[in-house]
Structure formats: structure tokens, C-alpha cells
Design an enzyme around this catalytic site. Structure first.
Site, PDB file in Angstrom:
ATOM      1  N   HIS A  26       0.844  -1.209   0.000  1.00 37.11           N
ATOM      2  CA  HIS A  26       0.000   0.000   0.000  1.00 37.11           C
ATOM      3  C   HIS A  26       0.882   1.263   0.000  1.00 37.11           C
ATOM      4  O   HIS A  26       0.620   2.216  -0.736  1.00 37.11           O
ATOM      5  CB  HIS A  26      -0.845   0.073   1.285  1.00 37.11           C
ATOM      6  CG  HIS A  26      -1.843  -1.018   1.471  1.00 37.11           C
ATOM      7  ND1 HIS A  26      -1.967  -1.711   2.654  1.00 37.11           N
ATOM      8  CD2 HIS A  26      -2.789  -1.523   0.638  1.00 37.11           C
ATOM      9  CE1 HIS A  26      -2.955  -2.589   2.549  1.00 37.11           C
ATOM     10  NE2 HIS A  26      -3.462  -2.498   1.331  1.00 37.11           N
ATOM     11  N   LYS A  50     -21.164  -2.428  12.003  1.00 39.05           N
ATOM     12  CA  LYS A  50     -20.656  -3.808  12.056  1.00 39.05           C
ATOM     13  C   LYS A  50     -19.344  -3.865  11.281  1.00 39.05           C
ATOM     14  O   LYS A  50     -19.326  -4.124  10.089  1.00 39.05           O
ATOM     15  CB  LYS A  50     -21.705  -4.726  11.402  1.00 39.05           C
ATOM     16  CG  LYS A  50     -21.421  -6.201  11.491  1.00 39.05           C
ATOM     17  CD  LYS A  50     -22.651  -6.965  10.998  1.00 39.05           C
ATOM     18  CE  LYS A  50     -22.325  -8.206  10.236  1.00 39.05           C
ATOM     19  NZ  LYS A  50     -21.945  -8.114   8.871  1.00 39.05           N
ATOM     20  N   ARG A 101      -2.719  -6.402  -8.121  1.00 37.92           N
ATOM     21  CA  ARG A 101      -1.621  -7.338  -7.888  1.00 37.92           C
ATOM     22  C   ARG A 101      -1.726  -8.401  -8.980  1.00 37.92           C
ATOM     23  O   ARG A 101      -1.347  -8.175 -10.110  1.00 37.92           O
ATOM     24  CB  ARG A 101      -1.728  -7.933  -6.483  1.00 37.92           C
ATOM     25  CG  ARG A 101      -1.446  -6.910  -5.389  1.00 37.92           C
ATOM     26  CD  ARG A 101      -1.803  -7.427  -4.036  1.00 37.92           C
ATOM     27  NE  ARG A 101      -3.212  -7.771  -3.977  1.00 37.92           N
ATOM     28  CZ  ARG A 101      -3.897  -7.995  -2.856  1.00 37.92           C
ATOM     29  NH1 ARG A 101      -3.287  -7.921  -1.702  1.00 37.92           N
ATOM     30  NH2 ARG A 101      -5.173  -8.281  -2.883  1.00 37.92           N
ATOM     31  N   SER A 139      -2.981  -7.893   3.363  1.00 38.65           N
ATOM     32  CA  SER A 139      -3.208  -7.737   4.807  1.00 38.65           C
ATOM     33  C   SER A 139      -3.703  -9.040   5.434  1.00 38.65           C
ATOM     34  O   SER A 139      -3.311  -9.398   6.539  1.00 38.65           O
ATOM     35  CB  SER A 139      -4.230  -6.628   5.059  1.00 38.65           C
ATOM     36  OG  SER A 139      -3.765  -5.413   4.537  1.00 38.65           O
TER      37      SER A 139
END
Ligand code: PNS
Length: 171
Positions: A26, A50, A101, A139
Site C-alpha cells: 500500500h 458492524k 496485484r 493484509s
């Protein structure tokens, strides 16, 4: 004849994402984008009702701020809930930046881009390819591997890894 100097309207771009947590893939995009656009806002998305993220939106913002301090004010971080295109419109951003990617990203990104275009035709999405050295950095995988005690110094800034280890209760 008088030369007319065309006024430059600053081009603001949003680099949106969950950033749960931010990693070097990132950060590479933020740095490259900041060399092109007048202002780059790293937009951390969150759901106030949420949120499935490991880190709170404020924790994610704090980590990113620490990572991009040297790029301020050209790049800065903010959080938003609701639709990305509404957020972009609100802050006057004309460009959305997404990174690609592997080809597996493509279908999801294409759908999002077309939906965003449908809602706000005046906002463009542009794609930047990830740095080949960080191609498979994600991540989700970083959280999994960090949970087993690995530190991944090439992929994650040290302070982010420290927070990740605390959060995952890794000694
Ligand atoms: O880091 P991610 O999870 O790949 O980022 C996805 C993100 C934040 C770009 C996307 O989920 C998003 O735009 N969320 C905000 C809500 C929204 O606008 N949804 C409609 C997308 S077409």
C-alpha cells in the site's frame, strides 16, 4: 497577442481501502501516487454498525499517519463510512486509485469500477500495478502469518508489526 495561462485545478485522488493493517505494498502505491497527483487521501473505510476489521478505524488511521508523515501535506489519511463515490464527491476528489496485484484482483476491481462509474460518471478510477517485489503482499495473509509469530520486516513497517503482535497477543 496575450498568452493565456491555463489555471491548474489541483487534482485530488483517493486511495481507498480497509488497510487492516497497512503494509508496504500500500505504502508503495501512496508514494507513487503522491508523485503524480496534487493531493492523495488515503481513505480508510469502516462500517460504524458492524466492522469486521481487526483494528478499529482510528487505529488504522493512526498507523497510516505514522507511515506517511514525510509525505504530508501532499498525502494524508482520513476515514469514511458509506459509499466511496459519495465520500470522493464530498471532498472534491476526481480520481480513485486502486492497485492491482495478480489477475485474480481484476474481476472484483472491474465490477467495483463499473458500479462506481454508474453512480458518479465524473469520477475516474485509475489502476496502479503493485511493485513486483510486493506483488503477493496482502493484509489478510500478513495477519495470519503474524499470528504465528513471524515479523515480515520486508512487508510491514516495524511499528505496524508491533501493534499487530499486541493485537494478536503474540509474545
Ligand atoms: O481494501 P479493500 O477491502 O480491497 O477495499 C475495498 C473498498 C474500500 C474500495 C470498497 O469496499 C469500497 O469502496 N467500500 C466503500 C463502500 C462502497 O462504496 N461500496 C460500493 C463499491 S462499488
Amino acid at each position: 497577442m496575450v498568452n493565456k495561462v491555463k489555471e491548474h485545478t489541483p487534482v485530488v485522488a483517493v486511495f481507498p481501502g480497509s488497510f487492516d493493517p497497512i503494509h508496504n505494498g500500500h505504502l508503495d502505491i501512496v508514494r507513487r501516487a503522491a508523485a503524480i497527483f496534487d493531493e492523495v487521501i488515503v481513505g480508510v473505510t469502516y462500517n460504524p454498525h458492524k466492522d469486521a476489521a481487526l483494528f478499529t478505524a482510528d487505529e488504522r488511521v493512526e498507523m497510516i499517519r505514522e507511515c506517511i508523515r514525510d509525505l504530508e501535506p501532499r498525502a494524508r489519511v482520513d476515514k469514511f463510512s458509506g459509499l466511496l463515490v459519495d465520500y470522493a464527491e464530498r471532498i472534491g476528489a476526481k480520481v480513485l486509485i486502486r492497485s492491482l496485484r495478480a489477475v485474480t484482483d481484476f474481476d472484483y476491481e472491474l465490477q467495483m469500477t463499473q458500479m462506481n462509474k454508474q453512480m458518479r460518471p465524473n469520477i475516474e478510477t485509475i489502476f496502479m500495478f503493485s511493485n513486483p517485489k510486493l506483488f503477493y503482499t496482502a493484509s489478510r495473509l500478513i495477519k495470519e502469518v503474524a499470528g504465528h509469530g513471524k515479523r515480515l520486516p520486508e512487508l510491514v513497517p516495524e511499528h505496524v508489526m508491533e501493534r499487530l503482535r499486541r493485537k494478536l497477543k503474540v509474545d
